[in-house]
Design an enzyme around this catalytic site. Structure first.
Site, PDB file in Angstrom:
ATOM      1  CG  HIS A  57      -0.328   0.058   2.564  1.00 28.65           C
ATOM      2  ND1 HIS A  57       0.344  -0.883   3.095  1.00 28.65           N
ATOM      3  CD2 HIS A  57      -0.392   1.029   3.518  1.00 28.65           C
ATOM      4  CE1 HIS A  57       1.025  -0.553   4.396  1.00 28.65           C
ATOM      5  NE2 HIS A  57       0.378   0.587   4.578  1.00 28.65           N
ATOM      6  CG  HIS A  59       0.003   4.397   4.502  1.00 30.46           C
ATOM      7  ND1 HIS A  59      -0.524   3.514   5.448  1.00 30.46           N
ATOM      8  CD2 HIS A  59      -0.658   5.423   4.292  1.00 30.46           C
ATOM      9  CE1 HIS A  59      -1.793   3.972   5.829  1.00 30.46           C
ATOM     10  NE2 HIS A  59      -2.143   5.174   4.686  1.00 30.46           N
ATOM     11  CG  ASP A  61       4.851   3.233   7.346  1.00 31.87           C
ATOM     12  OD1 ASP A  61       4.445   3.367   6.546  1.00 31.87           O
ATOM     13  OD2 ASP A  61       4.930   2.336   8.301  1.00 31.87           O
ATOM     14  CG  HIS A  62       4.259  -0.016   4.122  1.00 34.21           C
ATOM     15  ND1 HIS A  62       4.056  -1.175   4.499  1.00 34.21           N
ATOM     16  CD2 HIS A  62       3.720   0.804   5.220  1.00 34.21           C
ATOM     17  CE1 HIS A  62       3.549  -1.215   5.913  1.00 34.21           C
ATOM     18  NE2 HIS A  62       3.617  -0.171   6.046  1.00 34.21           N
ATOM     19  CG  HIS A 112      -3.761  -0.345   6.514  1.00 37.40           C
ATOM     20  ND1 HIS A 112      -3.792   0.449   7.837  1.00 37.40           N
ATOM     21  CD2 HIS A 112      -2.638   0.198   5.997  1.00 37.40           C
ATOM     22  CE1 HIS A 112      -2.683   1.258   8.152  1.00 37.40           C
ATOM     23  NE2 HIS A 112      -2.094   0.916   6.761  1.00 37.40           N
ATOM     24  CG  ASP A 133       0.823  -1.423   7.858  1.00 33.05           C
ATOM     25  OD1 ASP A 133       1.455  -2.081   8.027  1.00 33.05           O
ATOM     26  OD2 ASP A 133       0.842  -0.133   7.562  1.00 33.05           O
ATOM     27  CG  HIS A 171       4.328  -1.789  11.252  1.00 30.22           C
ATOM     28  ND1 HIS A 171       5.097  -0.855  11.362  1.00 30.22           N
ATOM     29  CD2 HIS A 171       3.633  -1.673  10.305  1.00 30.22           C
ATOM     30  CE1 HIS A 171       4.923   0.042  10.587  1.00 30.22           C
ATOM     31  NE2 HIS A 171       3.862  -0.495   9.779  1.00 30.22           N
TER      32      HIS A 171
HETATM   33 ZN   LIG Z   1       0.096   1.688   6.318  1.00 34.88          ZN
END
Ligand SMILES: [Zn+2]
Length: 254
Positions: A57, A59, A61-62, A112, A133, A171
């Protein structure tokens, strides 16, 4: 000769991300690289070439490491949904290809985010699910641009896979999630055992069978889970989706 097994290894990145790497015969994939540096270090130390990047996805941090990885490995193919600007190849529900001679299958698992994907890698040992996530051990992702209803359906779909399926979340929130699980199901002995274990060691990947025993978001049909969720929301809840939505609200404030 039997095919060499995949090596599946988590590279720790940012504050609490795991960038999973899958490698075989010198070729590697990384999933959701939030940053490039730690992945490049790992690839270098193991003499690996990056062949593919799979994005679950959008975001940051990905995805934040895609550009840096492409600089070093310009040939590598980035797979992602239509909301991933850096994707070279579209990946969405039902898309399949081979990596290291094994089948990779994409599921659209929204909730998410609306475009969230899961990558299912089938090898001789079984099924490995890179779930981003969507699912965490003993928990699930927050709802950003998807809906709780979508997330419920995505988790129910996971729940239909074979029990020995392994999940690789992005995570490690397990200890915190288990504090919540113990509050929802104080009488569940599997939650107590998992909680003691999670304080001392990394817990990923996790099997579906384990999650079905401890994860309240997969146990919405359980009597105590439904009862506690109803207590929290102050009224009877019609079905599993309503129990799930109440749990998600509760966890947001936990
Ligand atoms: Zn995320």
């Amino acid at each position: 000769m039997a095919a060499q097994a995949f090596t599946i290894h988590p590279v720790a990145a940012l504050d609490d991300n795991y960038i999973w790497t899958v490698s075989r015969n010198g070729q590697a994939v990384c999933i959701d690289p939030g940053e490039a540096g730690p992945v490049l270090d790992y690839l270098h130390r193991h003499g690996l070439s990056l062949a593919e990047i799979w994005i679950t996805h959008h975001h940051h941090d990905h995805t934040g490491g895609i550009a840096g990885l492409k600089q070093v490995f310009p040939q590598c193919t980035v797979y992602g949904n239509r909301d991933i600007a850096a994707a070279d190849r579209y990946a969405g529900e039902g898309v399949q290809w081979l990596f290291g001679g094994c089948r990779v299958e994409v599921w659209h698992t929204p909730g998410h985010t609306a475009g969230h994907l899961s990558y299912l890698l089938h090898d001789a040992e079984g099924l490995h699910v890179f779930c981003g996530d969507t699912l965490f051990s003993a928990g699930c992702g927050r709802v950003f641009c998807g809906t709780a209803g979508q997330l419920y359906v995505s988790l129910q779909r996971y729940a239909g896979l074979p029990g020995h399926t392994l999940f690789y979340p992005a995570h490690e929130y397990t200890a915190a999630n288990l504090r919540f699980a113990a509050c929802v199901e104080p009488d569940n002995p599997a939650v107590r055992t998992a909680r003691a274990a999670a304080e001392h060691m990394p817990t990923l990947p996790v099997s579906l069978a384990h999650e079905l025993r401890i994860n309240p978001f997969l146990r919405t049909g359980g009597r105590q889970v439904a009862q506690k969720a109803a207590e929290y929301s102050g009224g009877k809840l019609a079905d599993g989706a309503a129990v799930f939505a109440a749990l998600r609200e509760w966890k947001n404030r936990f």
